[in-house]
Every structure is written in C-alpha cells, then in structure tokens.
Motif scaffolding. Sequence first.
Motif, short mmCIF file in Angstrom:
data_model
loop_
_atom_site.label_atom_id
_atom_site.label_comp_id
_atom_site.label_asym_id
_atom_site.label_seq_id
_atom_site.Cartn_x
_atom_site.Cartn_y
_atom_site.Cartn_z
N ASP A 1 1.01 -1.25 0.00
CA ASP A 1 0.04 0.14 -0.04
C ASP A 1 0.95 1.35 0.20
N ALA A 2 2.12 1.38 0.77
CA ALA A 2 3.00 2.46 0.82
C ALA A 2 3.53 2.69 -0.49
N GLY A 3 3.74 1.46 -1.38
CA GLY A 3 4.38 1.76 -2.60
C GLY A 3 3.38 2.24 -3.81
N HIS A 4 2.23 2.07 -3.50
CA HIS A 4 1.26 2.83 -4.24
C HIS A 4 0.62 4.20 -3.85
N GLN A 5 1.35 4.64 -2.65
CA GLN A 5 1.04 5.90 -2.37
C GLN A 5 -0.34 6.27 -1.73
N GLN A 6 -0.65 5.04 -1.08
CA GLN A 6 -2.13 5.05 -0.66
C GLN A 6 -2.28 5.41 0.79
N ILE A 7 -1.08 5.20 1.75
CA ILE A 7 -0.99 5.76 2.81
C ILE A 7 -1.26 7.24 3.27
N SER A 8 -0.04 7.94 2.58
CA SER A 8 -0.04 9.25 2.63
C SER A 8 0.09 10.34 1.53
N GLY A 9 -0.15 11.45 1.58
CA GLY A 9 -0.08 12.06 0.36
C GLY A 9 1.35 12.53 0.13
N SER A 10 2.24 12.31 0.91
CA SER A 10 3.90 12.62 0.87
C SER A 10 4.40 11.47 0.18
N LYS A 11 5.22 11.64 -0.75
CA LYS A 11 6.07 10.36 -1.46
C LYS A 11 7.03 9.92 -0.40
N ARG A 12 7.61 10.90 0.30
CA ARG A 12 8.74 10.54 1.25
C ARG A 12 8.30 9.57 2.35
N ARG B 1 9.89 1.25 3.17
CA ARG B 1 11.07 0.56 3.55
C ARG B 1 11.12 0.06 4.99
N LEU B 2 10.59 0.58 5.97
CA LEU B 2 10.43 -0.05 7.25
C LEU B 2 9.56 -1.30 7.22
N TRP C 1 13.40 -2.23 -5.44
CA TRP C 1 13.25 -3.28 -6.40
C TRP C 1 12.00 -3.74 -6.83
N TRP C 2 11.06 -4.00 -5.74
CA TRP C 2 9.76 -4.48 -5.66
C TRP C 2 8.81 -3.30 -6.50
N VAL C 3 8.89 -1.79 -6.04
CA VAL C 3 8.10 -0.90 -6.76
C VAL C 3 8.45 -0.85 -7.93
N ALA C 4 9.67 -0.84 -8.56
CA ALA C 4 9.97 -0.67 -9.77
C ALA C 4 9.37 -1.93 -10.78
N LEU D 1 16.14 -12.84 -2.25
CA LEU D 1 17.44 -12.73 -2.90
C LEU D 1 17.27 -11.85 -4.14
N ALA D 2 16.00 -11.61 -4.63
CA ALA D 2 15.83 -10.83 -5.99
C ALA D 2 16.02 -9.22 -5.36
N GLY D 3 15.48 -9.10 -4.16
CA GLY D 3 16.02 -7.46 -3.82
C GLY D 3 17.48 -7.40 -3.55
N VAL D 4 17.99 -8.59 -2.98
CA VAL D 4 19.40 -8.23 -2.67
C VAL D 4 20.22 -8.13 -3.99
#
Length: 365
Positions: free
Chosen positions: A96-107, A114-115, A127-130, A191-194
């Motif tokens: 949900d965070a990757g889709h900007q659903q949680i906050s109006g701020s990208k940061r 990431r957390l 990697w997953w978001v891209a 492994l893909a993320g690493v």
Amino acid sequence: MITIVSAGDARGGAPDPTGAGGSVRGSDYAVLSRQVKRAGLLARRPGYYGVKAATNLLFLAAGWTAFVLVGPSWWQLAVAAFLAAAFTQTAFLGHDAGHQQISGSKRVNALLGRLHGNLLVGLGYGWWVAKHNRHHAHPNRVGRDPDIGTGAIAFTRENAQARGVPGVWLARRQAWLFFPMLLLEGFHLHLAGVRALFGHGATSRANARGRTRLVEGGLLLVHAAGYLTVLFWVLAPAQAVGFLLLQQGLFGLYLGCSFAPNHKGMPIFGREHKADFLRRQVLTARDIRGGRITDFVLGGLNYQIEHHLFPSMPRPNLRRAQALVRAFCAHHDIAYCETSLPRSYAQVLRHLHAVGGPVRPELEY
C-alpha cells in the motif's frame, strides 16, 4: 486455456472501435474517475492505516515474544506459522505504501515502505516498486509485464516451448507443482531484492542513487542479522533451520496465494495489442468475492480491478468503489470478472495446465 488477445480485440472478442483508445473510449475512464472522486474514494485514510500499522506491530511483537518464551522446542513451528502470517500482513502494508495509498507525501510512503518491507520483512522495497509499477502499466502484456515474463512458470504456450530441457520438464507439470513452488517464493523475493541492490542487475541509474541503495541495503542487513541471530541464539541448530524453512515457506505460500488469483488465467495481450487504459486494466484482472474476512486475509487484493484502475486508492475504500466500477462496466459492456477464491485457483491451474499442453508427450496431451 486463455489465449493471447490480438490487436483490435480489446473487448475480448468484440473489436475496439477506437483501436489505441480514441476520444470516445479514452473518455470512459475520465468519466469513471470523476464519479470516484466525487464519492471521496481517493481521500487518504490515515486513521485506518494508523490502526492497521499498530495492529501489525502488535502481531509481530506477540510472535517474537512467544518465540522467546517457548524457547528451544519444536513447538516453535507453531510460532513460525503465526509469524509467516504476520510477515505477509506487514508486506501488504508495504504494498500500500508503494502505491502511495497511506500518505499524500511520497517521502512518508517511501519511509513506511522501507520500514515494512526491508526492515520488518526483508524484502527489497525499491526493487519491488519498480517491478510492480511495470506490471501495473502493462498487466498481462507479453514482453511488458514482468509478472508473466521468463521464469520458473510459463504463462504462454510460446514461453513453454522456448525452454531448455529442465524448463520443459517443469512446464509439463507446472499445474501440479504451482502451489508447492510457492513455498520458495519468499526466498526468491529476498534474493531478488538483494541482487537488485548489489548484484550485476543493478543499473547505472540505481548506482547514481547511492544513498537510497545504502539505506535499503542497511535495512536488509539489519533484518537478516537480527532474524538469524535470534533464531540460532534461542534454538538448537536443527530447530532454527526448521523454523526458518517453515516460516519463510509459509510466508511465500501465503503471499503467492494472495497474488495468484489477480491476473493468472485472465486474457493475455500480445506485444502489439492496443487498448485504452480502462479496458486494459479491467479485462486482465479478476475480483474475488467475500466479506470482511476475505478483505483482511487478502490485504484488499481481492478488489484487483478497482486497485488497478485506481492504484493510489486507500485499501478500505476499494469495497465501496467496487459497486461503482461494476455498474460502469456493465453500462459500457465491459467484461467484469468476479468469482470465489476456490474457483479463481481452479482457473489459474487450468490455464497453467493448458499452457504446458504443447510440451507434454503426445499421448498425454
């Protein structure tokens, strides 16, 4: 068998009068989008996500507390199953965070992603978001959607036939092996993320963002070090290995079973296919019927059509959006697929079995 849809077949059999989405068809999504906005369904839900994040942290804390209290015992396998579910629910929040659903701020969304992804679950968020954004832009499109690209599973007959001996052997049996193979999905994602951060797959553009790579890599390292240290500190070596295999295996199985019903077995578009955004998203996705329990278990992914049409829509609003989208599709004669979870799995397995048909022995085929 779901065949590849050719150019001009945007409606799954009826030709699209505008081809690439002209003024008439291209305006359909705009009309639907205005309806959704007027209903307030794109508004952020900070209260919901605050409670959801706090609840997930409590689940994780309860799981690891139980782990310490149980100590060196094979009863830890029950704790492993609980933590597999907690990890998956945490990964849903990262989604949900990757889709900007949680906050109006990208940061803020990136920080939360990431957390929840890198630190708490051990998945490479960047990697997953891209990868996931490419999927959303071109769902079920050959050569554009990474989720149906080359990999262990073949999603088109052409892909099944263009394989070496091990790949052909797997394609013949992939319908039978699909769910067992999901037990490896968690390990694959780690492994893909690493690899994306440190391996030869890292692009020069990624190298230029050294600070982001350092942060994500550091969080992955903290997760892995903490996870393995706790396991081998508390448990005997055999118990620690058993815990790791079961917890990560069930995590991958749960995550895979949540994403599998969304697009697999739905129409696949050819490389040259042209369709407007609305039809491209609706025709390739499948909703899963169910109530609040289904919403919780699948993390809102059961509203896949609505999610693909409005990726930034907060999860709790998807249920309300479904009625609007379903009615709009019916009015415009757009096929809207909705089924039960067991039937969705049956459709997925039938598709995988049919894809492997050309590479099975003649008598079996």
